[in-house]
Write an enzyme that holds these catalytic residues in place. Structure first.
Site, PDB file in Angstrom:
ATOM      1  N   VAL A 140       0.821  -1.207   0.000  1.00 37.92           N
ATOM      2  CA  VAL A 140       0.000   0.000   0.000  1.00 37.92           C
ATOM      3  C   VAL A 140       0.858   1.262   0.000  1.00 37.92           C
ATOM      4  CG1 VAL A 140      -1.681   1.297   1.360  1.00 37.92           C
ATOM      5  CG2 VAL A 140      -1.944  -1.168   1.103  1.00 37.92           C
ATOM      6  N   ASP A 141       1.975   1.241   0.732  1.00 41.76           N
ATOM      7  CA  ASP A 141       2.821   2.424   0.859  1.00 41.76           C
ATOM      8  C   ASP A 141       3.416   2.823  -0.495  1.00 41.76           C
ATOM      9  OD1 ASP A 141       3.640   4.413   2.550  1.00 41.76           O
ATOM     10  OD2 ASP A 141       5.348   3.326   3.373  1.00 41.76           O
ATOM     11  N   ASP A 142       4.020   1.867  -1.193  1.00 39.52           N
ATOM     12  CA  ASP A 142       4.558   2.152  -2.524  1.00 39.52           C
ATOM     13  C   ASP A 142       3.463   2.619  -3.470  1.00 39.52           C
ATOM     14  OD1 ASP A 142       7.530   1.334  -3.323  1.00 39.52           O
ATOM     15  OD2 ASP A 142       6.911   0.074  -1.657  1.00 39.52           O
ATOM     16  N   ARG A 182       0.319   9.067   4.654  1.00 42.59           N
ATOM     17  CA  ARG A 182       0.673   9.180   3.237  1.00 42.59           C
ATOM     18  C   ARG A 182      -0.555   8.988   2.339  1.00 42.59           C
ATOM     19  NH1 ARG A 182       5.479   8.587   1.757  1.00 42.59           N
ATOM     20  NH2 ARG A 182       6.029   6.904   3.212  1.00 42.59           N
TER      21      ARG A 182
END
Length: 658
Positions: A399-401, A475
């Protein structure tokens, strides 16, 4: 000193900064941005991506020597160079740490000692003598973590009966069962499944007594208590419950009551081989790739079998041979570095149709996941659309990428606009589907948070689970705002509540994937600002005040990996370019445009910038597994300062009416 013209240095006598005229400051910031931008473009690969070195501790080089000794494929010159690197990292007290400047760690030290012995060093070598003394002071071999103990078992240096059992039968547990492999983190899954094969087969490689580590057992091996200790203070505890199951499993092993062993091994092998496809190796991370190679050999695959050759080739690609040293990376970070580099350049006003930006976007869009992976088990309604961290890792997008790449792509105008828009929308839909019940987002899985499993005996790598975190959630809020979502959206409302609930009493937020509270606080504040949360809210200002309080006398900010062990050291450490940039970004997001803290931080960045436009940073500011494994992203010191300087420039322009 190789620096651009600095702002006047910060005086240790007081907080005032001699900045000169505003227009002079603006020109210096502009020059810093231009230099950073040019340097960043100079690092771009001809295919369009960025990928800096990803550095870890010496356990990787130690394990490299161990693996090739086990396989019988070691090259003396490579071992010598790996040993040189290990010796260069030895602490003055004789041990080895898990992050630059950190205290000696018993597991890393035992691995380094054993690796050096396998590479040909003898116990009377001065470096090993110092290491042995420190290791015994730290409790000796019995104090190392589970994975280290199992690796020692491969060479007869520890007893298989004394290590936590990792039976391959765990792969047979159905997905609805209370404990199954999809209730543990994705990285633990890829590490443990092949390791369970090795545990079942119990490989053994005979080595000479001189290569062993008998001398690292306090009081001698026969007198050492090698089994895990029971919790005597809390007899009825989860630790004792799982230790009881562990001893029962070992008993079944000893009396050969394993009716499903052959079925389990076949299933584990099938699971592992399926995830070799569309990947740079199992999970595309070092420990999983190494364990997979060992598992293949345990299953009877020869060293010249195509599967073993491919697995070894991918593993070797992580190596960096430089001069008379050799080191390994835990994985490669092209999509992560590319996302931030592209975002930083876009923020610094590089035109969205710049050919270099378009080429990068084209490369990124081709990497989008189109197949289902492990995440589908706990998210059956979600459809593929994310991105992963490495060059190829189709089963494990995160999810972060995915969120960061969406943010970055917002700065590019691809010739095929429809293709770009559809790709981003697919990613956003997937990210929405990955939201956890508590309102936050985790990295690889959804609702992977049964905290009781952290007491499983083989869970001492401190990353058995993948719960939602505020840094990722912050983010995602920033990304969603960039694509028109606001705080009225139900998913955003849940995320905002999650963030509020996770705030520390002092106003900061924990950073799971970056070191540490400075990182977490920055990402939350940027997410709140993007979602138009009033920066006068007390909880926002308490976070900003915490950042201001943590500023170092030199104007920068720093925090060591030790803050994960000692909460009293949160926000404390030598100033670094990346963490200073995070603090500036956080303060600006909280609306701090008037205190001198931000200006002093900017001064620090400009003063430490080199003529090349880059920065130096010896410290680790990335997190793998808190308290166990840390990372040094070599590009963090390049793109984060560029983002911070650009944000400051825009604030200055707004204040001056520009």
């Amino acid at each position: 000193m190789d620096e651009i013209s600095p702002l006047s240095p910060v005086s240790s006598a007081g907080p005032q900064l001699r900045l000169g005229r505003i227009d002079d400051l603006a020109s210096r910031v502009a020059a810093g941005i231009d230099g950073a931008r040019q340097f960043l473009f100079s690092q771009q690969d001809e295919e369009g991506f960025w990928c800096g070195e990803l550095e870890a501790d010496t356990t990787l080089e130690s394990d490299y020597i161990l693996l090739h000794t086990l396989l019988g494929t070691g090259k003396p010159d490579r071992f010598r160079k790996a040993a040189n690197h290990i010796l260069q990292q030895q602490n003055e007290d004789g041990g080895w740490s898990i992050f630059a400047g950190g205290p000696s760690n018993v597991s890393a030290s035992v691995k380094a000692y054993f690796g050096l012995k396998l590479a040909g060093y003898t116990a009377d070598h001065p470096a090993l003598a110092r290491a042995r003394k420190k290791i015994l002071e730290m409790g000796g071999v019995t104090e190392v973590n589970t994975f280290t103990k199992i690796y020692l078992c491969f060479f007869g240096q520890y007893d298989y009966d004394a290590v936590p059992a990792i039976p391959p039968e765990i792969v047979l547990f159905p997905n609805w069962f209370w404990f199954n492999i999809y209730e543990i983190s994705a990285w633990s899954r890829t590490i443990l499944v092949p390791l369970s094969i090795a545990y079942a087969k119990k490989p053994f490689k005979k080595i000479s007594d001189e290569m062993g580590v008998e001398e690292l057992f306090v009081g001698g091996r026969d007198k050492s208590r090698m089994h895990l200790r029971w919790d005597k203070k809390h007899l009825f505890s989860w630790r004792n419950f799982f230790l009881g199951l562990d001893r029962l499993t070992h008993w079944f092993e000893r009396v050969h009551i394993r009716p499903l062993r052959s079925v389990a091994l076949r299933q584990a092998e099938k699971w592992m081989l399926e995830r070799f496809e569309m990947s740079d190796g199992l999970g595309a991370i070092y420990p999983s790739m190494m364990n997979a190679i060992i598992a293949l050999r345990c299953l009877g695959y020869s060293v010249d079998d195509p599967q073993v050759i491919r697995a070894l080739d991918e593993f070797e690609k992580l190596g960096i041979e430089e001069g008379d040293t050799f080191r390994m990376q835990p994985c490669k970070s092209p999509l992560w570095d590319t996302a931030y580099a592209l975002f930083a350049l876009g923020e610094s006003d590089v035109p969205s149709n710049d050919p270099r930006m378009v080429k990068c976007a084209d490369w990124v869009l081709q990497k989008q996941v189109r197949n289902v992976g492990d995440w589908k088990v706990k998210n059956p309604k979600g459809q593929p659309g994310g991105w992963y961290f490495e060059f190829n890792n189709e089963f494990y997008p995160d999810v972060d990428d995915s969120a960061m790449l969406c943010l970055a792509l917002g700065h590019v105008e691809h010739p095929n606009g429809r293709y770009q828009r559809e790709s981003v929308h697919r990613a956003i839909d997937w990210i929405f589907s990955m939201q956890c019940k508590n309102g936050g987002w985790a990295s690889f899985d959804k609702d992977n948070d049964r905290m009781v499993f952290q007491y499983v005996p083989f869970a001492d790598h401190n990353a058995m689970l993948d719960p939602a975190t505020v840094d990722i959630t912050g983010r995602i809020l920033e990304m969603l705002a960039a694509y028109g979502y606001n705080k009225q959206h139900p998913a955003v409302q849940k995320a905002l509540k999650f963030i509020r609930d996770q705030q520390e009493p002092d106003g900061s937020w924990f950073g799971r994937w970056g070191v540490n509270y400075i990182y977490g606080t920055m990402l939350v504040l940027r997410g709140l600002q993007a979602m138009d949360v009033d920066n006068h809210e007390p909880y926002v200002q308490s976070a900003a005040e915490w950042l201001r309080m943590m500023q170092n006398p030199d104007g920068g900010w720093g925090e060591t990996c030790g803050s994960y062990d000692d909460p009293n050291s949160k926000g404390v450490g030598p100033s670094t370019p990346s963490q200073t940039a995070w603090a500036i970004m956080g303060l600006l997001a909280a609306g701090d445009t008037r205190s001198d803290c931000v200006a002093r931080g900017v001064a620090y960045l400009l003063r430490t910038q080199k003529k090349s436009g880059s920065w130096d940073e010896p410290h680790f500011t990335g997190t793998g597994f808190p308290r166990v494994f840390y990372l040094k992203y070599h590009m963090y010191r390049q793109y984060f300062p560029l983002i911070a300087l650009t944000a400051y420039k825009k604030v200055m322009a707004e204040k001056s009416g520009g």
